[in-house]
Write a protein that holds these residues in place. Sequence first.
Motif, mmCIF file in Angstrom:
data_model
loop_
_atom_site.group_PDB
_atom_site.id
_atom_site.type_symbol
_atom_site.label_atom_id
_atom_site.label_comp_id
_atom_site.label_asym_id
_atom_site.label_seq_id
_atom_site.Cartn_x
_atom_site.Cartn_y
_atom_site.Cartn_z
ATOM 1 N N MET A 1 0.856 -1.177 0.000
ATOM 2 C CA MET A 1 0.000 0.000 0.000
ATOM 3 C C MET A 1 0.902 1.240 0.000
ATOM 4 O O MET A 1 1.809 1.354 0.806
ATOM 5 N N SER A 2 0.629 2.140 -0.920
ATOM 6 C CA SER A 2 1.445 3.350 -1.024
ATOM 7 C C SER A 2 1.173 4.278 0.158
ATOM 8 O O SER A 2 0.162 4.161 0.853
ATOM 9 N N ASP A 3 2.084 5.215 0.368
ATOM 10 C CA ASP A 3 1.944 6.175 1.453
ATOM 11 C C ASP A 3 0.670 7.009 1.272
ATOM 12 O O ASP A 3 -0.064 7.246 2.232
ATOM 13 N N VAL A 4 0.413 7.447 0.037
ATOM 14 C CA VAL A 4 -0.787 8.246 -0.232
ATOM 15 C C VAL A 4 -2.034 7.422 0.057
ATOM 16 O O VAL A 4 -2.992 7.919 0.653
ATOM 17 N N GLN A 5 -2.018 6.153 -0.335
ATOM 18 C CA GLN A 5 -3.175 5.286 -0.095
ATOM 19 C C GLN A 5 -3.406 5.099 1.407
ATOM 20 O O GLN A 5 -4.545 5.134 1.868
ATOM 21 N N ALA A 6 -2.349 4.937 2.172
ATOM 22 C CA ALA A 6 -2.476 4.778 3.625
ATOM 23 C C ALA A 6 -3.020 6.061 4.261
ATOM 24 O O ALA A 6 -3.889 6.008 5.138
ATOM 25 N N GLN A 7 -2.525 7.198 3.821
ATOM 26 C CA GLN A 7 -3.009 8.471 4.350
ATOM 27 C C GLN A 7 -4.472 8.691 3.965
ATOM 28 O O GLN A 7 -5.256 9.225 4.753
ATOM 29 N N PHE A 8 -4.835 8.290 2.743
ATOM 30 C CA PHE A 8 -6.210 8.422 2.268
ATOM 31 C C PHE A 8 -7.139 7.560 3.120
ATOM 32 O O PHE A 8 -8.211 8.008 3.535
ATOM 33 N N ALA A 9 -6.725 6.333 3.402
ATOM 34 C CA ALA A 9 -7.524 5.444 4.247
ATOM 35 C C ALA A 9 -7.691 6.045 5.645
ATOM 36 O O ALA A 9 -8.780 5.997 6.225
ATOM 37 N N GLN A 10 -6.625 6.620 6.185
ATOM 38 C CA GLN A 10 -6.699 7.252 7.502
ATOM 39 C C GLN A 10 -7.620 8.465 7.474
ATOM 40 O O GLN A 10 -8.404 8.682 8.388
ATOM 41 N N ALA A 11 -7.546 9.246 6.410
ATOM 42 C CA ALA A 11 -8.392 10.436 6.278
ATOM 43 C C ALA A 11 -9.869 10.039 6.237
ATOM 44 O O ALA A 11 -10.722 10.748 6.783
ATOM 45 N N GLN A 12 -10.179 8.905 5.599
ATOM 46 C CA GLN A 12 -11.561 8.429 5.550
ATOM 47 C C GLN A 12 -12.070 8.108 6.957
ATOM 48 O O GLN A 12 -13.233 8.374 7.276
ATOM 49 N N GLN A 13 -11.202 7.559 7.784
ATOM 50 C CA GLN A 13 -11.588 7.282 9.174
ATOM 51 C C GLN A 13 -11.694 8.583 9.971
ATOM 52 O O GLN A 13 -12.623 8.773 10.749
#
Length: 89
Positions: free
Chosen positions: A1-13
């Motif tokens: 999982m890319s850094d942007v994808q991980a940050q995006f997932a966190q932002a959704q939470q």
Amino acid sequence: MSDVQAQFAQAQQDVQQLTERPGNLTLLRLYALFKQATQGDVHGDKPGFADIVGKYKYDAWAALQGTAEDTAKTQYIELVESLKSGAAS
């Protein structure tokens, strides 16, 4: 999982944990960025005039046409961060 994808997932939470509900324009922006980031350019028929909310959502998403998915994810993350810090509403 890319850094942007991980940050995006966190932002959704994070967006679900906001103490204050954002304004309607901010919610539309979040919606449009999320759709652009996860599904790409707008597709499907534009809702009819009787579906006002659907029309606004469609128009907000269509305004991002051509925006790269990673760019939309980054903008979504930045918007959520500004909401968390109280800079946006």
